[in-house]
Design a protein around this motif. Structure first.
Motif, PDB file in Angstrom:
ATOM      1  N   THR A  45       7.335  17.177   0.257  1.00  0.00           N
ATOM      2  CA  THR A  45       7.259  18.632   0.106  1.00  0.00           C
ATOM      3  C   THR A  45       6.159  19.000  -0.882  1.00  0.00           C
ATOM      4  OG1 THR A  45       8.999  18.489  -1.571  1.00  0.00           O
ATOM      5  CG2 THR A  45       9.694  19.007   0.682  1.00  0.00           C
ATOM      6  N   ASP A  46       4.939  18.638  -0.571  1.00  0.00           N
ATOM      7  CA  ASP A  46       3.832  18.949  -1.478  1.00  0.00           C
ATOM      8  C   ASP A  46       3.567  20.451  -1.526  1.00  0.00           C
ATOM      9  OD1 ASP A  46       2.815  16.531  -2.729  1.00  0.00           O
ATOM     10  OD2 ASP A  46       2.458  15.833  -0.679  1.00  0.00           O
ATOM     11  N   HIS A  47       2.990  20.867  -2.650  1.00  0.00           N
ATOM     12  CA  HIS A  47       2.736  22.281  -2.876  1.00  0.00           C
ATOM     13  C   HIS A  47       1.653  22.817  -1.938  1.00  0.00           C
ATOM     14  CE1 HIS A  47       5.156  22.388  -6.546  1.00  0.00           C
ATOM     15  NE2 HIS A  47       4.566  21.258  -6.909  1.00  0.00           N
ATOM     16  N   ASP A  48       2.038  23.723  -1.065  1.00  0.00           N
ATOM     17  CA  ASP A  48       1.091  24.489  -0.251  1.00  0.00           C
ATOM     18  C   ASP A  48       0.127  23.624   0.553  1.00  0.00           C
ATOM     19  OD1 ASP A  48       2.183  26.870  -1.377  1.00  0.00           O
ATOM     20  OD2 ASP A  48       0.928  26.601  -3.147  1.00  0.00           O
ATOM     21  N   THR A  49       0.578  22.453   0.975  1.00  0.00           N
ATOM     22  CA  THR A  49      -0.266  21.590   1.800  1.00  0.00           C
ATOM     23  C   THR A  49       0.583  20.665   2.659  1.00  0.00           C
ATOM     24  OG1 THR A  49      -2.080  19.980   1.787  1.00  0.00           O
ATOM     25  CG2 THR A  49      -0.473  19.813   0.010  1.00  0.00           C
ATOM     26  N   LEU A  50       0.027  20.270   3.800  1.00  0.00           N
ATOM     27  CA  LEU A  50       0.670  19.312   4.701  1.00  0.00           C
ATOM     28  C   LEU A  50      -0.097  17.988   4.735  1.00  0.00           C
ATOM     29  CD1 LEU A  50       1.269  21.749   7.728  1.00  0.00           C
ATOM     30  CD2 LEU A  50       2.942  21.083   6.003  1.00  0.00           C
ATOM     31  N   HIS A  51      -1.083  17.836   3.882  1.00  0.00           N
ATOM     32  CA  HIS A  51      -2.026  16.723   3.992  1.00  0.00           C
ATOM     33  C   HIS A  51      -1.401  15.346   3.810  1.00  0.00           C
ATOM     34  CE1 HIS A  51      -5.803  19.415   3.200  1.00  0.00           C
ATOM     35  NE2 HIS A  51      -5.281  19.558   4.398  1.00  0.00           N
ATOM     36  N   GLY A  52      -0.282  15.239   3.127  1.00  0.00           N
ATOM     37  CA  GLY A  52       0.290  13.920   2.890  1.00  0.00           C
ATOM     38  C   GLY A  52       1.291  13.464   3.924  1.00  0.00           C
ATOM     39  N   TRP A  91       2.764  21.866  12.857  1.00  0.00           N
ATOM     40  CA  TRP A  91       1.454  22.401  12.487  1.00  0.00           C
ATOM     41  C   TRP A  91       1.195  23.681  13.283  1.00  0.00           C
ATOM     42  CZ3 TRP A  91       3.022  17.917  11.029  1.00  0.00           C
ATOM     43  CH2 TRP A  91       2.429  17.269   9.959  1.00  0.00           C
ATOM     44  N   SER A  92       1.637  24.823  12.748  1.00  0.00           N
ATOM     45  CA  SER A  92       1.430  26.102  13.435  1.00  0.00           C
ATOM     46  C   SER A  92       0.158  26.760  12.910  1.00  0.00           C
ATOM     47  CB  SER A  92       2.618  27.035  13.224  1.00  0.00           C
ATOM     48  OG  SER A  92       2.616  27.565  11.912  1.00  0.00           O
ATOM     49  N   GLU A  93      -0.496  27.534  13.764  1.00  0.00           N
ATOM     50  CA  GLU A  93      -1.754  28.180  13.374  1.00  0.00           C
ATOM     51  C   GLU A  93      -1.567  29.161  12.218  1.00  0.00           C
ATOM     52  OE1 GLU A  93      -5.452  30.697  15.372  1.00  0.00           O
ATOM     53  OE2 GLU A  93      -3.995  29.661  16.636  1.00  0.00           O
ATOM     54  N   PRO A  94      -0.538  30.030  12.248  1.00  0.00           N
ATOM     55  CA  PRO A  94      -0.369  30.949  11.113  1.00  0.00           C
ATOM     56  C   PRO A  94      -0.189  30.220   9.785  1.00  0.00           C
ATOM     57  CG  PRO A  94       0.969  31.668  12.971  1.00  0.00           C
ATOM     58  CD  PRO A  94       0.442  30.311  13.323  1.00  0.00           C
ATOM     59  N   LEU A  95       0.589  29.131   9.777  1.00  0.00           N
ATOM     60  CA  LEU A  95       0.805  28.387   8.548  1.00  0.00           C
ATOM     61  C   LEU A  95      -0.488  27.720   8.089  1.00  0.00           C
ATOM     62  CD1 LEU A  95       2.621  27.249   6.335  1.00  0.00           C
ATOM     63  CD2 LEU A  95       3.251  25.387   7.887  1.00  0.00           C
ATOM     64  N   LEU A  96      -1.190  27.055   9.003  1.00  0.00           N
ATOM     65  CA  LEU A  96      -2.423  26.363   8.633  1.00  0.00           C
ATOM     66  C   LEU A  96      -3.477  27.332   8.111  1.00  0.00           C
ATOM     67  CD1 LEU A  96      -2.733  23.774  11.548  1.00  0.00           C
ATOM     68  CD2 LEU A  96      -2.045  23.335   9.182  1.00  0.00           C
ATOM     69  N   ASN A  97      -3.604  28.499   8.729  1.00  0.00           N
ATOM     70  CA  ASN A  97      -4.577  29.495   8.273  1.00  0.00           C
ATOM     71  C   ASN A  97      -4.246  29.979   6.863  1.00  0.00           C
ATOM     72  OD1 ASN A  97      -5.999  29.348  10.661  1.00  0.00           O
ATOM     73  ND2 ASN A  97      -5.044  31.143  11.576  1.00  0.00           N
ATOM     74  N   THR A  98      -2.960  30.216   6.619  1.00  0.00           N
ATOM     75  CA  THR A  98      -2.544  30.678   5.288  1.00  0.00           C
ATOM     76  C   THR A  98      -2.761  29.600   4.245  1.00  0.00           C
ATOM     77  OG1 THR A  98      -0.882  32.154   6.250  1.00  0.00           O
ATOM     78  CG2 THR A  98      -0.606  31.567   3.933  1.00  0.00           C
ATOM     79  N   GLN A 188       8.009  30.174  11.672  1.00  0.00           N
ATOM     80  CA  GLN A 188       7.009  30.133  12.745  1.00  0.00           C
ATOM     81  C   GLN A 188       6.555  28.710  13.024  1.00  0.00           C
ATOM     82  OE1 GLN A 188       4.125  32.871  11.055  1.00  0.00           O
ATOM     83  NE2 GLN A 188       4.707  34.504  12.471  1.00  0.00           N
ATOM     84  N   ALA A 189       6.657  27.855  11.995  1.00  0.00           N
ATOM     85  CA  ALA A 189       6.281  26.446  12.155  1.00  0.00           C
ATOM     86  C   ALA A 189       7.466  25.597  12.593  1.00  0.00           C
ATOM     87  CB  ALA A 189       5.698  25.911  10.850  1.00  0.00           C
ATOM     88  N   GLY A 190       8.536  26.246  12.992  1.00  0.00           N
ATOM     89  CA  GLY A 190       9.708  25.525  13.492  1.00  0.00           C
ATOM     90  C   GLY A 190      10.545  24.888  12.415  1.00  0.00           C
TER      91      GLY A 190
END
Length: 264
Positions: A45-52, A91-98, A188-190
């Motif tokens: 649960t990293d802060h504001d990122t999905l990179h890990g 990986w939803s577009e609204p989440l990734l854009n934000t 929105q990201a399920g």
């Protein structure tokens, strides 16, 4: 994802940070540690990122640890910082854009903070900070570590207390969402949206207001919550028909992975 089943089985930690944000262990290293401790399920649960998440998921397959793709979104409500955990994220577009907007703002914010330290006579550079930032995110703990290394403070906590906490000379507001926006992005990201470490909100009246939003659950167990706190938040979860979760909020060696006062 069945939270009730995960909690029933035990041996979980649903709040873990890696070098993708401000943790000291890489996603693969945190999975290895979980496996060595007999922890069967973790949520990255990293802060504001999905990179890990991908690295952790791959490591989970190697070491027999179930990895829940997660995130911790920074939000603000009535002047208070409210973190919203998201579990089962796609990986939803609204989440990734934000998230991209938030990361761009973080980079600009980090540069301003570094400049403020320099203006106070504490000369640190981007290179000094990047020694501690192993991922794409430069967070305040990375800057604080550079300040300590240069000998301007005795430890990271002192840097926060004197310079980086709200209202201090090097503090710079970060881009934050409202809780409603964070919850919507997670849905929105399920994913499933959960109020993180409610004791840190500092006001249970506000916690109850948040529970009236379309949030799915609340973090009942956390390393900073006493058994009395946990009992209180478990009762609130029941009152508002919310799911319960728990995690160590692991960042570094000062924290204990899988240890957060869990009581079945």
């Amino acid at each position: 994802m069945d939270l009730e089943e995960i909690i029933k089985k035990g041996n979980f930690d649903l709040h873990v940070h890696t070098t993708a944000s401000d943790g000291v262990l890489s996603p693969a290293e945190i999975v290895m540690m979980a496996a060595s401790k007999g922890i069967t399920t973790i949520a990255v649960t990293d802060h504001d990122t999905l990179h890990g998440i991908q690295e952790a998921t791959d490591a989970g397959l190697r070491y027999g640890v179930k990895v829940i793709p997660g995130i911790e979104l920074s939000t603000k409500y009535k002047g208070r910082n409210i973190d919203i955990l998201g579990y089962g994220i796609n990986w939803s577009e609204p989440l990734l854009n934000t998230l991209q907007k938030i990361q761009d703002h973080r980079k600009n914010r980090a540069q301003i903070i570094i400049e403020r330290f320099c203006e106070l006579g504490m000369t640190i550079t981007d290179k000094d900070v990047q020694k501690y930032s192993k991922g794409d995110v430069i967070a305040r703990p990375h800057i604080a570590a550079a300040v300590v290394e240069k000998g301007y403070a005795g430890n990271v906590q002192e840097v926060f207390d004197r310079y980086l906490a709200d209202g201090k000379p090097c503090a710079v507001d970060k881009m934050v969402l409202s809780p409603e926006e964070g919850i919507l992005l997670i849905h929105q990201a399920g994913g499933m949206a959960v109020i993180a470490h409610p004791v840190l909100v500092g006001d249970d009246t506000i916690v109850e207001e948040l529970l009236k939003l379309p949030v799915d659950g609340i973090e009942v167990w956390h390393r900073k919550q006493t058994l009395k706190d946990s009992a209180r938040y478990k009762a609130l979860a029941g009152k508002y028909c919310k799911k319960i979760t728990g995690g160590s909020d692991y960042h570094n060696e000062e924290h204990s992975l899988g240890e957060f006062g869990f009581q079945a």
